[in-house]
Design a protein around this motif. Structure first.
Motif, PDB file in Angstrom:
ATOM      1  N   GLY A 126       5.682   2.280  -6.523  1.00  0.00           N
ATOM      2  CA  GLY A 126       6.705   1.401  -5.976  1.00  0.00           C
ATOM      3  C   GLY A 126       6.090   0.455  -4.955  1.00  0.00           C
ATOM      4  O   GLY A 126       5.006   0.722  -4.407  1.00  0.00           O
ATOM      5  N   ALA A 127       6.767  -0.644  -4.682  1.00  0.00           N
ATOM      6  CA  ALA A 127       6.230  -1.663  -3.783  1.00  0.00           C
ATOM      7  C   ALA A 127       5.934  -1.112  -2.392  1.00  0.00           C
ATOM      8  O   ALA A 127       4.915  -1.458  -1.782  1.00  0.00           O
ATOM      9  CB  ALA A 127       7.200  -2.835  -3.691  1.00  0.00           C
ATOM     10  N   ALA A 128       6.801  -0.252  -1.873  1.00  0.00           N
ATOM     11  CA  ALA A 128       6.603   0.285  -0.520  1.00  0.00           C
ATOM     12  C   ALA A 128       5.299   1.066  -0.426  1.00  0.00           C
ATOM     13  O   ALA A 128       4.551   0.933   0.553  1.00  0.00           O
ATOM     14  CB  ALA A 128       7.786   1.163  -0.128  1.00  0.00           C
ATOM     15  N   LYS A 129       4.993   1.878  -1.436  1.00  0.00           N
ATOM     16  CA  LYS A 129       3.741   2.643  -1.449  1.00  0.00           C
ATOM     17  C   LYS A 129       2.547   1.711  -1.620  1.00  0.00           C
ATOM     18  O   LYS A 129       1.512   1.860  -0.982  1.00  0.00           O
ATOM     19  CB  LYS A 129       3.754   3.659  -2.602  1.00  0.00           C
ATOM     20  N   LEU A 130       2.692   0.743  -2.524  1.00  0.00           N
ATOM     21  CA  LEU A 130       1.602  -0.183  -2.832  1.00  0.00           C
ATOM     22  C   LEU A 130       1.203  -1.001  -1.609  1.00  0.00           C
ATOM     23  O   LEU A 130       0.045  -1.385  -1.452  1.00  0.00           O
ATOM     24  CB  LEU A 130       2.043  -1.106  -3.973  1.00  0.00           C
ATOM     25  N   ALA A 131       2.149  -1.253  -0.738  1.00  0.00           N
ATOM     26  CA  ALA A 131       1.902  -2.104   0.438  1.00  0.00           C
ATOM     27  C   ALA A 131       1.213  -1.350   1.574  1.00  0.00           C
ATOM     28  O   ALA A 131       0.658  -1.971   2.479  1.00  0.00           O
ATOM     29  CB  ALA A 131       3.213  -2.689   0.942  1.00  0.00           C
ATOM     30  N   THR A 132       1.243  -0.020   1.522  1.00  0.00           N
ATOM     31  CA  THR A 132       0.684   0.752   2.638  1.00  0.00           C
ATOM     32  C   THR A 132      -0.807   1.022   2.414  1.00  0.00           C
ATOM     33  O   THR A 132      -1.306   0.930   1.290  1.00  0.00           O
ATOM     34  CB  THR A 132       1.430   2.087   2.813  1.00  0.00           C
ATOM     35  N   ASP A 133      -1.486   1.364   3.493  1.00  0.00           N
ATOM     36  CA  ASP A 133      -2.918   1.630   3.425  1.00  0.00           C
ATOM     37  C   ASP A 133      -3.179   2.765   2.429  1.00  0.00           C
ATOM     38  O   ASP A 133      -2.623   3.858   2.571  1.00  0.00           O
ATOM     39  CB  ASP A 133      -3.425   2.023   4.820  1.00  0.00           C
ATOM     40  N   PRO A 134      -4.032   2.514   1.409  1.00  0.00           N
ATOM     41  CA  PRO A 134      -4.267   3.546   0.396  1.00  0.00           C
ATOM     42  C   PRO A 134      -5.234   4.639   0.845  1.00  0.00           C
ATOM     43  O   PRO A 134      -5.460   5.596   0.114  1.00  0.00           O
ATOM     44  CB  PRO A 134      -4.864   2.745  -0.776  1.00  0.00           C
ATOM     45  N   ILE A 135      -5.792   4.487   2.040  1.00  0.00           N
ATOM     46  CA  ILE A 135      -6.704   5.515   2.539  1.00  0.00           C
ATOM     47  C   ILE A 135      -5.926   6.435   3.473  1.00  0.00           C
ATOM     48  O   ILE A 135      -5.480   6.017   4.544  1.00  0.00           O
ATOM     49  CB  ILE A 135      -7.906   4.887   3.272  1.00  0.00           C
ATOM     50  N   VAL A 136      -5.733   7.674   3.025  1.00  0.00           N
ATOM     51  CA  VAL A 136      -4.909   8.627   3.774  1.00  0.00           C
ATOM     52  C   VAL A 136      -5.622   9.966   3.846  1.00  0.00           C
ATOM     53  O   VAL A 136      -6.021  10.527   2.821  1.00  0.00           O
ATOM     54  CB  VAL A 136      -3.523   8.816   3.086  1.00  0.00           C
ATOM     55  N   GLU A 137      -5.809  10.447   5.059  1.00  0.00           N
ATOM     56  CA  GLU A 137      -6.387  11.777   5.296  1.00  0.00           C
ATOM     57  C   GLU A 137      -7.673  11.999   4.512  1.00  0.00           C
ATOM     58  O   GLU A 137      -7.891  13.046   3.899  1.00  0.00           O
ATOM     59  CB  GLU A 137      -5.360  12.872   4.964  1.00  0.00           C
ATOM     60  N   GLY A 138      -8.530  10.983   4.520  1.00  0.00           N
ATOM     61  CA  GLY A 138      -9.825  11.118   3.856  1.00  0.00           C
ATOM     62  C   GLY A 138      -9.786  10.938   2.356  1.00  0.00           C
ATOM     63  O   GLY A 138     -10.822  11.041   1.677  1.00  0.00           O
ATOM     64  N   GLY A 139      -8.616  10.645   1.804  1.00  0.00           N
ATOM     65  CA  GLY A 139      -8.492  10.417   0.371  1.00  0.00           C
ATOM     66  C   GLY A 139      -8.065   8.996   0.079  1.00  0.00           C
ATOM     67  O   GLY A 139      -7.652   8.252   0.976  1.00  0.00           O
ATOM     68  N   HIS A 140      -8.169   8.610  -1.175  1.00  0.00           N
ATOM     69  CA  HIS A 140      -7.790   7.269  -1.609  1.00  0.00           C
ATOM     70  C   HIS A 140      -6.661   7.355  -2.636  1.00  0.00           C
ATOM     71  O   HIS A 140      -6.742   8.148  -3.575  1.00  0.00           O
ATOM     72  CB  HIS A 140      -8.984   6.547  -2.244  1.00  0.00           C
ATOM     73  N   ARG A 141      -5.630   6.541  -2.441  1.00  0.00           N
ATOM     74  CA  ARG A 141      -4.506   6.542  -3.372  1.00  0.00           C
ATOM     75  C   ARG A 141      -4.996   6.094  -4.753  1.00  0.00           C
ATOM     76  O   ARG A 141      -5.738   5.124  -4.879  1.00  0.00           O
ATOM     77  CB  ARG A 141      -3.404   5.614  -2.862  1.00  0.00           C
ATOM     78  N   VAL A 142      -4.569   6.783  -5.781  1.00  0.00           N
ATOM     79  CA  VAL A 142      -5.006   6.515  -7.156  1.00  0.00           C
ATOM     80  C   VAL A 142      -4.234   5.353  -7.773  1.00  0.00           C
ATOM     81  O   VAL A 142      -3.018   5.238  -7.582  1.00  0.00           O
ATOM     82  CB  VAL A 142      -4.829   7.785  -8.026  1.00  0.00           C
TER      83      VAL A 142
END
Length: 200
Positions: A126-142
């Motif tokens: 979704g757009a809200a997720k896509l807009a946020t920083d994909p680097i979270v807790e040492g991982g990268h959003r797929v």
């Protein structure tokens, strides 16, 4: 490598935020004039520049973030798509599946953009997720990628990594592409799956 986002709705703006976060230059364009888009583009970041559609289509890699029903008209904007990489970030919903000639939505789109390297990608979040920083807790959003051309993956994989995402190749459009497809009453199992890949 030059980049453009065509379509400046929620998904287009979310992707523009991703480019701005990494200070990567990107052109944005839509049915609205560059003058109308410019204030919003500047607000997102100085690397996001509103231009005319024709100027945007000069980019090497073009992300389609327009309503699905507009893609055939968009394909007429250039006489040739040879050498272009098209990232299909659209979903065909609510277009009835029977209007897609039995194909996945991206395979259907590819018919209009003859000569282009088409990759399905950036559409399952979704757009809200896509807009946020994909680097979270040492991982990268797929982000999931599919294409019928093996050579088409390389520039999109590179872009996804530059933006901070973890690209995962799912194979061809009629196989992996179906896993991230939203069509009719059948939604691919990976739609809206917010997954992370940990650093080794």
């Amino acid at each position: 490598m030059s980049y453009a986002i065509v379509g400046f709705g929620k998904i287009g703006q979310a992707l523009a935020h991703a480019f701005a976060r990494k200070n990567i230059n990107v052109t944005v364009a839509s049915r609205r004039s560059p003058e109308e888009l410019a204030p919003q583009a500047r607000e997102i970041g100085h690397t996001v520049v509103a231009k005319s559609l024709q100027d945007a289509l000069q980019a090497d890699t073009i992300i389609l973030a327009i309503p699905f029903g507009e893609h055939r008209e968009m394909a007429k904007a250039l006489p040739s798509w040879n050498g272009k990489t098209i990232i299909d970030a659209m979903n065909s919903f609510p277009t009835p599946p029977e209007e897609l000639d039995g194909l996945t939505s991206s395979a259907f789109v590819a018919k209009s953009f003859t000569g282009a390297n088409l990759v399905k990608g950036f559409n399952h979040l979704g757009a809200a997720k896509l807009a946020t920083d994909p680097i979270v807790e040492g991982g990268h959003r797929v982000v999931f990628l599919s294409s019928d051309g093996e050579d088409a993956f390389a520039p999109v994989v590179d872009l996804a990594k530059q933006l901070g995402f973890a690209p995962v190749k799912l194979g061809k459009l009629n196989e992996g592409g179906a896993l991230v497809s939203a069509r009719g009453q059948v939604w691919g199992p990976l739609i809206f799956q917010d997954l992370f890949k940990k650093q080794p």
